[in-house]
Motif scaffolding. Sequence first.
Motif, PDB file in Angstrom:
ATOM      1  N   VAL A   9       0.842  -1.195   0.000  1.00  0.00           N
ATOM      2  CA  VAL A   9       0.000   0.000   0.000  1.00  0.00           C
ATOM      3  C   VAL A   9       0.885   1.255   0.000  1.00  0.00           C
ATOM      4  CG1 VAL A   9      -1.847   1.243   1.196  1.00  0.00           C
ATOM      5  CG2 VAL A   9      -1.839  -1.272   1.177  1.00  0.00           C
ATOM      6  N   MET A  10       1.940   1.251   0.791  1.00  0.00           N
ATOM      7  CA  MET A  10       2.869   2.392   0.832  1.00  0.00           C
ATOM      8  C   MET A  10       3.424   2.693  -0.553  1.00  0.00           C
ATOM      9  SD  MET A  10       4.850   1.304   4.348  1.00  0.00           S
ATOM     10  CE  MET A  10       6.133   2.568   4.329  1.00  0.00           C
ATOM     11  N   SER A  11       3.717   1.642  -1.327  1.00  0.00           N
ATOM     12  CA  SER A  11       4.311   1.816  -2.653  1.00  0.00           C
ATOM     13  C   SER A  11       3.375   2.498  -3.634  1.00  0.00           C
ATOM     14  CB  SER A  11       4.736   0.458  -3.223  1.00  0.00           C
ATOM     15  OG  SER A  11       5.807  -0.066  -2.492  1.00  0.00           O
ATOM     16  N   ARG A  12       2.077   2.460  -3.370  1.00  0.00           N
ATOM     17  CA  ARG A  12       1.106   3.105  -4.266  1.00  0.00           C
ATOM     18  C   ARG A  12       1.232   4.621  -4.258  1.00  0.00           C
ATOM     19  NH1 ARG A  12      -4.277   0.283  -2.310  1.00  0.00           N
ATOM     20  NH2 ARG A  12      -3.453  -1.830  -2.270  1.00  0.00           N
ATOM     21  N   TRP A  13       1.778   5.199  -3.168  1.00  0.00           N
ATOM     22  CA  TRP A  13       1.806   6.659  -3.090  1.00  0.00           C
ATOM     23  C   TRP A  13       3.140   7.215  -2.624  1.00  0.00           C
ATOM     24  CZ3 TRP A  13       1.843   9.487   1.653  1.00  0.00           C
ATOM     25  CH2 TRP A  13       1.771   8.713   2.802  1.00  0.00           C
ATOM     26  N   MET A  14       3.924   6.463  -1.884  1.00  0.00           N
ATOM     27  CA  MET A  14       5.168   6.999  -1.333  1.00  0.00           C
ATOM     28  C   MET A  14       6.361   6.846  -2.269  1.00  0.00           C
ATOM     29  SD  MET A  14       5.222   5.912   2.644  1.00  0.00           S
ATOM     30  CE  MET A  14       4.370   6.867   3.877  1.00  0.00           C
ATOM     31  N   GLY A  15       6.425   5.762  -2.988  1.00  0.00           N
ATOM     32  CA  GLY A  15       7.581   5.463  -3.825  1.00  0.00           C
ATOM     33  C   GLY A  15       7.936   4.003  -3.662  1.00  0.00           C
ATOM     34  N   LYS A  16       9.121   3.633  -4.065  1.00  0.00           N
ATOM     35  CA  LYS A  16       9.575   2.244  -3.956  1.00  0.00           C
ATOM     36  C   LYS A  16       9.906   1.950  -2.488  1.00  0.00           C
ATOM     37  CE  LYS A  16      13.294  -0.804  -5.397  1.00  0.00           C
ATOM     38  NZ  LYS A  16      14.585  -0.853  -6.064  1.00  0.00           N
ATOM     39  N   VAL A  17       9.122   1.077  -1.891  1.00  0.00           N
ATOM     40  CA  VAL A  17       9.338   0.709  -0.495  1.00  0.00           C
ATOM     41  C   VAL A  17      10.286  -0.487  -0.467  1.00  0.00           C
ATOM     42  CG1 VAL A  17       8.259  -0.086   1.640  1.00  0.00           C
ATOM     43  CG2 VAL A  17       7.079   1.575   0.184  1.00  0.00           C
ATOM     44  N   THR A  18      11.436  -0.307   0.138  1.00  0.00           N
ATOM     45  CA  THR A  18      12.410  -1.390   0.205  1.00  0.00           C
ATOM     46  C   THR A  18      12.415  -2.064   1.566  1.00  0.00           C
ATOM     47  OG1 THR A  18      14.224   0.098   0.799  1.00  0.00           O
ATOM     48  CG2 THR A  18      13.854  -0.302  -1.545  1.00  0.00           C
ATOM     49  N   ALA A  19      11.716  -1.465   2.536  1.00  0.00           N
ATOM     50  CA  ALA A  19      11.576  -2.077   3.860  1.00  0.00           C
ATOM     51  C   ALA A  19      10.352  -1.487   4.539  1.00  0.00           C
ATOM     52  CB  ALA A  19      12.808  -1.826   4.717  1.00  0.00           C
ATOM     53  N   ASP A 105      14.116  28.164   8.907  1.00  0.00           N
ATOM     54  CA  ASP A 105      13.721  29.446   8.330  1.00  0.00           C
ATOM     55  C   ASP A 105      12.433  29.263   7.533  1.00  0.00           C
ATOM     56  OD1 ASP A 105      14.381  28.438   5.742  1.00  0.00           O
ATOM     57  OD2 ASP A 105      16.436  29.170   5.939  1.00  0.00           O
ATOM     58  N   THR A 106      11.839  30.352   7.136  1.00  0.00           N
ATOM     59  CA  THR A 106      10.546  30.339   6.449  1.00  0.00           C
ATOM     60  C   THR A 106      10.602  29.515   5.174  1.00  0.00           C
ATOM     61  OG1 THR A 106      10.034  32.509   7.362  1.00  0.00           O
ATOM     62  CG2 THR A 106       8.752  31.808   5.446  1.00  0.00           C
ATOM     63  N   GLU A 107      11.648  29.642   4.411  1.00  0.00           N
ATOM     64  CA  GLU A 107      11.780  28.893   3.151  1.00  0.00           C
ATOM     65  C   GLU A 107      11.835  27.381   3.397  1.00  0.00           C
ATOM     66  OE1 GLU A 107      15.105  28.441  -0.313  1.00  0.00           O
ATOM     67  OE2 GLU A 107      14.630  30.486   0.337  1.00  0.00           O
ATOM     68  N   SER A 108      12.579  26.959   4.407  1.00  0.00           N
ATOM     69  CA  SER A 108      12.681  25.536   4.730  1.00  0.00           C
ATOM     70  C   SER A 108      11.350  24.992   5.229  1.00  0.00           C
ATOM     71  CB  SER A 108      13.772  25.302   5.776  1.00  0.00           C
ATOM     72  OG  SER A 108      15.030  25.652   5.262  1.00  0.00           O
ATOM     73  N   MET A 109      10.659  25.764   6.061  1.00  0.00           N
ATOM     74  CA  MET A 109       9.344  25.334   6.550  1.00  0.00           C
ATOM     75  C   MET A 109       8.354  25.201   5.390  1.00  0.00           C
ATOM     76  SD  MET A 109       9.263  24.540   9.704  1.00  0.00           S
ATOM     77  CE  MET A 109       7.494  24.470   9.903  1.00  0.00           C
ATOM     78  N   LYS A 110       8.398  26.140   4.465  1.00  0.00           N
ATOM     79  CA  LYS A 110       7.511  26.087   3.309  1.00  0.00           C
ATOM     80  C   LYS A 110       7.807  24.834   2.479  1.00  0.00           C
ATOM     81  CE  LYS A 110       6.239  29.772   1.129  1.00  0.00           C
ATOM     82  NZ  LYS A 110       6.204  30.990   0.281  1.00  0.00           N
ATOM     83  N   ALA A 111       9.082  24.492   2.320  1.00  0.00           N
ATOM     84  CA  ALA A 111       9.461  23.300   1.557  1.00  0.00           C
ATOM     85  C   ALA A 111       8.934  22.031   2.223  1.00  0.00           C
ATOM     86  CB  ALA A 111      10.973  23.236   1.396  1.00  0.00           C
ATOM     87  N   ILE A 112       9.030  21.953   3.547  1.00  0.00           N
ATOM     88  CA  ILE A 112       8.521  20.785   4.272  1.00  0.00           C
ATOM     89  C   ILE A 112       7.003  20.697   4.134  1.00  0.00           C
ATOM     90  CG2 ILE A 112       8.138  19.843   6.594  1.00  0.00           C
ATOM     91  CD1 ILE A 112      11.004  20.758   7.259  1.00  0.00           C
ATOM     92  N   GLU A 113       6.313  21.815   4.281  1.00  0.00           N
ATOM     93  CA  GLU A 113       4.859  21.827   4.136  1.00  0.00           C
ATOM     94  C   GLU A 113       4.440  21.400   2.729  1.00  0.00           C
ATOM     95  OE1 GLU A 113       3.589  25.738   5.302  1.00  0.00           O
ATOM     96  OE2 GLU A 113       4.168  25.403   7.385  1.00  0.00           O
ATOM     97  N   GLN A 114       5.153  21.890   1.714  1.00  0.00           N
ATOM     98  CA  GLN A 114       4.839  21.518   0.335  1.00  0.00           C
ATOM     99  C   GLN A 114       5.084  20.033   0.099  1.00  0.00           C
ATOM    100  OE1 GLN A 114       7.246  24.318  -1.865  1.00  0.00           O
ATOM    101  NE2 GLN A 114       5.556  25.763  -2.057  1.00  0.00           N
ATOM    102  N   ALA A 115       6.167  19.499   0.656  1.00  0.00           N
ATOM    103  CA  ALA A 115       6.480  18.083   0.470  1.00  0.00           C
ATOM    104  C   ALA A 115       5.401  17.203   1.104  1.00  0.00           C
ATOM    105  CB  ALA A 115       7.854  17.768   1.055  1.00  0.00           C
ATOM    106  N   TRP A 116       5.016  17.508   2.352  1.00  0.00           N
ATOM    107  CA  TRP A 116       3.975  16.708   3.001  1.00  0.00           C
ATOM    108  C   TRP A 116       2.637  16.875   2.285  1.00  0.00           C
ATOM    109  CZ3 TRP A 116       4.767  12.573   5.447  1.00  0.00           C
ATOM    110  CH2 TRP A 116       5.844  12.416   6.312  1.00  0.00           C
ATOM    111  N   GLU A 121      -1.594  14.417  -0.922  1.00  0.00           N
ATOM    112  CA  GLU A 121      -2.404  14.413  -2.142  1.00  0.00           C
ATOM    113  C   GLU A 121      -2.254  13.091  -2.876  1.00  0.00           C
ATOM    114  OE1 GLU A 121      -1.292  17.878  -4.400  1.00  0.00           O
ATOM    115  OE2 GLU A 121      -2.045  19.232  -2.837  1.00  0.00           O
ATOM    116  N   LEU A 122      -1.009  12.567  -2.940  1.00  0.00           N
ATOM    117  CA  LEU A 122      -0.781  11.266  -3.560  1.00  0.00           C
ATOM    118  C   LEU A 122      -1.526  10.170  -2.804  1.00  0.00           C
ATOM    119  CD1 LEU A 122       3.037  11.485  -4.394  1.00  0.00           C
ATOM    120  CD2 LEU A 122       1.118  11.567  -6.019  1.00  0.00           C
ATOM    121  N   LEU A 123      -1.512  10.251  -1.469  1.00  0.00           N
ATOM    122  CA  LEU A 123      -2.233   9.287  -0.643  1.00  0.00           C
ATOM    123  C   LEU A 123      -3.717   9.322  -0.952  1.00  0.00           C
ATOM    124  CD1 LEU A 123      -2.576   7.269   1.684  1.00  0.00           C
ATOM    125  CD2 LEU A 123      -2.554   9.211   3.260  1.00  0.00           C
TER     126      LEU A 123
END
Length: 127
Positions: A9-19, A105-116, A121-123
């Motif tokens: 199930v993880m592989s459907r949205w997260m990527g290649k799950v190797t463990a 910093d604000t830029e790093s926080m924005k990057a983390i928020e965008q990644a999650w 959304e993929l989930l």
Amino acid sequence: YAAWTDAAVMSRWMGKVTAADARVGGRYRIEHDAGGGAVYVHKGEYRVLEPGCRIVQTFAAGPADREPPSYAPVNDEHVEIVFTPLADGGTQVTLTNGWNGEGLDTESMKAIEQAWSHWLELLAGAN
């Protein structure tokens, strides 16, 4: 819950799950193409597993060629995922990402928020 603990199930949205050893103390590792032939890794250890209710896991991320992957100045990064059943049969997912160390910093926080946001959304689209 299975979307965070079952490799298929993880592989459907997260990527290649190797463990994905879904037990307290078990480890997970996810790899995906970062473009240009680079591989990006997300990995950690399951710390709390309450089936259908809550997961707490450590979390480290970064290029596969930099082990262990992590973002400085973040230390001991962890993620808590809480599942709340909804009246329509769906599930509300509340994700809290924390760490020890300096604030970002604000830029790093924005990057983390965008990644999650991208991953969640993929989930949502994987079901």
